[in-house]
Write a protein that holds these residues in place. Structure first.
Motif, PDB file in Angstrom:
ATOM      1  N   GLU A 102       0.816  -1.209   0.000  1.00  0.00           N
ATOM      2  CA  GLU A 102       0.000   0.000   0.000  1.00  0.00           C
ATOM      3  C   GLU A 102       0.850   1.260   0.000  1.00  0.00           C
ATOM      4  O   GLU A 102       0.543   2.223  -0.695  1.00  0.00           O
ATOM      5  CB  GLU A 102      -0.933   0.009   1.203  1.00  0.00           C
ATOM      6  N   GLN A 103       1.921   1.269   0.770  1.00  0.00           N
ATOM      7  CA  GLN A 103       2.782   2.452   0.813  1.00  0.00           C
ATOM      8  C   GLN A 103       3.402   2.729  -0.553  1.00  0.00           C
ATOM      9  O   GLN A 103       3.424   3.869  -1.010  1.00  0.00           O
ATOM     10  CB  GLN A 103       3.868   2.279   1.876  1.00  0.00           C
ATOM     11  N   VAL A 104       3.893   1.687  -1.221  1.00  0.00           N
ATOM     12  CA  VAL A 104       4.493   1.869  -2.539  1.00  0.00           C
ATOM     13  C   VAL A 104       3.435   2.344  -3.536  1.00  0.00           C
ATOM     14  O   VAL A 104       3.636   3.315  -4.262  1.00  0.00           O
ATOM     15  CB  VAL A 104       5.161   0.562  -3.039  1.00  0.00           C
ATOM     16  N   MET A 105       2.292   1.656  -3.552  1.00  0.00           N
ATOM     17  CA  MET A 105       1.257   1.984  -4.543  1.00  0.00           C
ATOM     18  C   MET A 105       0.693   3.381  -4.328  1.00  0.00           C
ATOM     19  O   MET A 105       0.564   4.152  -5.281  1.00  0.00           O
ATOM     20  CB  MET A 105       0.136   0.948  -4.510  1.00  0.00           C
ATOM     21  N   SER A 106       0.371   3.742  -3.091  1.00  0.00           N
ATOM     22  CA  SER A 106      -0.225   5.060  -2.856  1.00  0.00           C
ATOM     23  C   SER A 106       0.773   6.175  -3.169  1.00  0.00           C
ATOM     24  O   SER A 106       0.404   7.189  -3.762  1.00  0.00           O
ATOM     25  CB  SER A 106      -0.775   5.179  -1.435  1.00  0.00           C
ATOM     26  N   LYS A 107       2.042   5.995  -2.823  1.00  0.00           N
ATOM     27  CA  LYS A 107       3.052   7.007  -3.141  1.00  0.00           C
ATOM     28  C   LYS A 107       3.204   7.149  -4.652  1.00  0.00           C
ATOM     29  O   LYS A 107       3.276   8.262  -5.168  1.00  0.00           O
ATOM     30  CB  LYS A 107       4.391   6.624  -2.509  1.00  0.00           C
ATOM     31  N   MET A 108       3.232   6.022  -5.364  1.00  0.00           N
ATOM     32  CA  MET A 108       3.353   6.065  -6.825  1.00  0.00           C
ATOM     33  C   MET A 108       2.168   6.789  -7.459  1.00  0.00           C
ATOM     34  O   MET A 108       2.339   7.562  -8.389  1.00  0.00           O
ATOM     35  CB  MET A 108       3.427   4.655  -7.407  1.00  0.00           C
ATOM     36  N   LEU A 109       0.967   6.519  -6.977  1.00  0.00           N
ATOM     37  CA  LEU A 109      -0.221   7.135  -7.567  1.00  0.00           C
ATOM     38  C   LEU A 109      -0.308   8.629  -7.268  1.00  0.00           C
ATOM     39  O   LEU A 109      -0.841   9.387  -8.060  1.00  0.00           O
ATOM     40  CB  LEU A 109      -1.487   6.423  -7.098  1.00  0.00           C
ATOM     41  N   MET A 110       0.227   9.065  -6.128  1.00  0.00           N
ATOM     42  CA  MET A 110       0.163  10.483  -5.773  1.00  0.00           C
ATOM     43  C   MET A 110       1.237  11.308  -6.483  1.00  0.00           C
ATOM     44  O   MET A 110       1.087  12.504  -6.652  1.00  0.00           O
ATOM     45  CB  MET A 110       0.277  10.664  -4.267  1.00  0.00           C
ATOM     46  N   ASP A 111       2.332  10.662  -6.891  1.00  0.00           N
ATOM     47  CA  ASP A 111       3.422  11.357  -7.580  1.00  0.00           C
ATOM     48  C   ASP A 111       3.307  11.114  -9.085  1.00  0.00           C
ATOM     49  O   ASP A 111       2.728  10.131  -9.518  1.00  0.00           O
ATOM     50  CB  ASP A 111       4.781  10.835  -7.095  1.00  0.00           C
ATOM     51  N   TRP A 112       3.907  11.983  -9.876  1.00  0.00           N
ATOM     52  CA  TRP A 112       3.914  11.797 -11.318  1.00  0.00           C
ATOM     53  C   TRP A 112       4.734  10.564 -11.666  1.00  0.00           C
ATOM     54  O   TRP A 112       5.858  10.403 -11.206  1.00  0.00           O
ATOM     55  CB  TRP A 112       4.510  13.006 -12.029  1.00  0.00           C
ATOM     56  N   SER A 113       4.161   9.694 -12.472  1.00  0.00           N
ATOM     57  CA  SER A 113       4.833   8.490 -12.965  1.00  0.00           C
ATOM     58  C   SER A 113       4.593   8.381 -14.464  1.00  0.00           C
ATOM     59  O   SER A 113       3.515   8.719 -14.943  1.00  0.00           O
ATOM     60  CB  SER A 113       4.271   7.236 -12.297  1.00  0.00           C
TER      61      SER A 113
END
Length: 147
Positions: free
Chosen positions: A110-121
């Motif tokens: 969850e930490q990886v996924m939520s951080k990725m979704l909140m930042d530009w990827s």
């Protein structure tokens, strides 16, 4: 001296053709993802950093409506927000999450996924796979039936 020029004349076109072929392959990989590639889809997370994930509960997913309204499961908690897609990059600005407690691999995922979704990827679609990449991680999703 004549042999060297002859050899150079033979090798140079082959080298240029190889470079041109390589450039066209890079263009295919680097095509810009647009809204029609990802919208109105349910994407289920299958890999983090090219490692297949295993879950004992509901698989994390990213569901995008045609207007890029986003929701899904990040590993333990549900999330929601409005996705943005600009120049082939995706993020969910002001993403909201439920606050259920979880531990172990679900929390880490969850930490990886939520951080990725909140930042530009960088978002890339190839067939039925969506890949989001940034400097820290890579998430690979498979297209699933929309819920």
């Amino acid at each position: 001296m004549m042999k060297k020029r002859f050899l150079a004349a033979l090798v140079l076109p082959m080298m240029l053709a190889a470079c041109a072929s390589n450039d066209s392959n890079n263009e295919q990989v680097q095509t810009m993802t647009n809204q029609t590639d990802i919208a109105a889809q349910n994407w289920v997370l299958t890999k983090i950093d090219n490692q297949v994930i295993s879950t004992e509960t509901e698989a994390p997913n990213l569901q995008l409506a045609s207007d890029l309204n986003a929701n899904g499961n990040a590993g333990c908690n549900r999330f929601f927000g409005q996705a943005e897609l600009q120049d082939g990059k995706l993020r969910i600005e002001k993403m909201g999450l439920t606050m259920m407690a979880c531990q172990g691999p679900g929390q880490d995922m969850e930490q990886v996924m939520s951080k990725m979704l909140m930042d530009w990827s960088t978002a890339t679609v190839a067939g039925d796979e969506l890949t989001l990449k940034n400097a820290s991680h890579s998430l690979t999703f498979s297209r699933a039936d929309a819920e």
